[in-house]
Design an enzyme around this catalytic site. Sequence first.
Site, PDB file in Angstrom:
ATOM      1  N   SER A 137      -4.198   0.724   6.881  1.00 46.49           N
ATOM      2  CA  SER A 137      -4.477  -0.487   6.515  1.00 46.49           C
ATOM      3  C   SER A 137      -3.147  -1.231   7.438  1.00 46.49           C
ATOM      4  O   SER A 137      -2.212  -0.728   7.534  1.00 46.49           O
ATOM      5  CB  SER A 137      -4.131  -0.854   5.200  1.00 46.49           C
ATOM      6  OG  SER A 137      -2.690  -0.262   4.867  1.00 46.49           O
ATOM      7  N   LYS A 138      -3.358  -2.334   7.707  1.00 46.15           N
ATOM      8  CA  LYS A 138      -2.457  -3.165   8.505  1.00 46.15           C
ATOM      9  C   LYS A 138      -0.887  -3.464   7.863  1.00 46.15           C
ATOM     10  O   LYS A 138      -0.036  -3.454   8.296  1.00 46.15           O
ATOM     11  CB  LYS A 138      -2.974  -4.459   9.154  1.00 46.15           C
ATOM     12  CG  LYS A 138      -3.151  -5.658   7.883  1.00 46.15           C
ATOM     13  CD  LYS A 138      -3.711  -6.692   8.659  1.00 46.15           C
ATOM     14  CE  LYS A 138      -4.319  -7.848   7.706  1.00 46.15           C
ATOM     15  NZ  LYS A 138      -4.944  -8.927   8.335  1.00 46.15           N
ATOM     16  N   ARG A 139      -1.031  -3.085   6.332  1.00 44.44           N
ATOM     17  CA  ARG A 139       0.395  -3.256   5.638  1.00 44.44           C
ATOM     18  C   ARG A 139       1.010  -2.073   6.065  1.00 44.44           C
ATOM     19  O   ARG A 139       2.389  -1.997   6.031  1.00 44.44           O
ATOM     20  CB  ARG A 139      -0.010  -3.237   4.456  1.00 44.44           C
ATOM     21  CG  ARG A 139      -0.852  -4.393   3.793  1.00 44.44           C
ATOM     22  CD  ARG A 139      -0.220  -5.282   2.593  1.00 44.44           C
ATOM     23  NE  ARG A 139      -0.811  -6.348   2.738  1.00 44.44           N
ATOM     24  CZ  ARG A 139      -0.338  -7.453   1.890  1.00 44.44           C
ATOM     25  NH1 ARG A 139       0.485  -7.269   1.093  1.00 44.44           N
ATOM     26  NH2 ARG A 139      -0.967  -8.530   1.978  1.00 44.44           N
TER      27      ARG A 139
END
Length: 494
Positions: free
Chosen positions: A252-254
């Site tokens: 995930s881009k987090r």
Amino acid sequence: MTVRTRIAPSPTGDPHVGTAYIALFNLCFARKHGGKFILRIEDTDQTRSTVESEQVIFDSLRWMGLEWDEGPDVGGDFGPYRQSERKDDYRQYAELLIDKGHAFRCYRTPEELTELRAGLKEQGYNRALKPFDLELPADIVAERKAQGAPFVIRMNVPEEGKVDIDDMLRGTMELDWALVDAQILLKSDGMPTYHLANVVDDHLMQITHVLRGEEWINSAPKHKLLYQYFGWDMPELCHLPLLRNPDKSKLSKRKNPTSILYYQRMGYLPEALTNYLGRMGWSMPDESEKFSLQQMLDNFDIQRVSLGGPIFDVEKLSWLNGLWIREDLSEQELATRLQEWAFNSENLMKILPHAQKRMETLSDFAPLAGFFASGILPITNKSFEGEKLQGDDLIRALQFALWKLENLRTWDRDEIFAAMKTVSDGLDLKVKDFFAPLFIAISGTAASISVIDSMDILGPDMSRARIRHAIDVLGGVGKKKQKALEKAYLALGN
Ligand code: GLU
């Protein structure tokens, strides 16, 4: 039978490495069997789909060497290849299912649905909403119809029992009908949902093998039932393992940059990125780590995919990229690559208007603008010394800025400025005090080309990655802190 595979990305946001990963395996599978690989754009979510996003999907897949035989931009015999252009067909298919008794119009309001779900939960049922739950007395239906109330078309699903799903890698999986809801097929705006559009298009486009991410396994029962309702053969299914962060969570881009554009801007070679994605769950017969797309195509066998969650590890990718740079590029080729990458005139022309006014000699250029051609900057805690904002206040300001930027739809100067101003105002800070640490995160120094212009030029992925890195350098945000920050962020009306 000609093997036909497809990817069906939705043009919302940045082109995801996961899309390239699935594309790579579909391409390899099709080529291995002398078949065709199709690109279809799933843009039925009209509020989130954009033409810019569609274009970057094309550009970034091509950059990686992944070419398709049919698609919106190259044509083909089974078009249109954009679902928004096939809109009218889907309604007919949904109505056909109503006529056959496999689907129904549902006039339930969102409030009623929430209530029905809460009711099931209260009674201790762990099951999805079924057609009988949704039924309304005939007079109420007639009344809502007369009022022109919005309705959706839903499919009938069994109330209980098991369903077998065959998967090329996983064998036969048994899933539970109780958990499958009376899926919406056609939304109240007349647009199909993914499930209807996907099944109809895969059939009409004569797709023989659907290789997609494992997050779609739970949708397979609905799809199987739809194929049965229509009386069509279902393509073979193959659910590929999901890419994961080093801590095993879903990529995930987090936690990790996920956009292909980020890797492009970081200076990864497309050969290396494609090679690395090929290593995600798959291996060459001789287990070699470095291989070209052609070598992968020559040696491809879907059965060599292993199901353990492949870890997308940026350090490993960097190592592999280094091998490609050192072993495969002549100095001349490297010079060309560098020029194409960041030292091209288009890029320079974006930077020069800002750099020129600050230059006395040509040699001022590199120190002024070097950060545009850098990756993650070597900043430390010390870089932020002497700034007005310190400690938790500093982290909060950067985190709020990051969240705001993650939700920005258009990346341009004015939008970025307006977004940052809202955060600064929300935190009751002087713009100057708020922008100073952002400056450092983005450019590495306190005084440089305007931070807003810099972010505009650097693009969303690199800008966000640098702010994320600054937060980490300053000690990061633990789970507990994150919760509290999220609350405060939402309280500001975000
Ligand atoms: N639009 C879906 C996605 O982007 C397609 C899934 C599929 O391949 O069926 O993940």
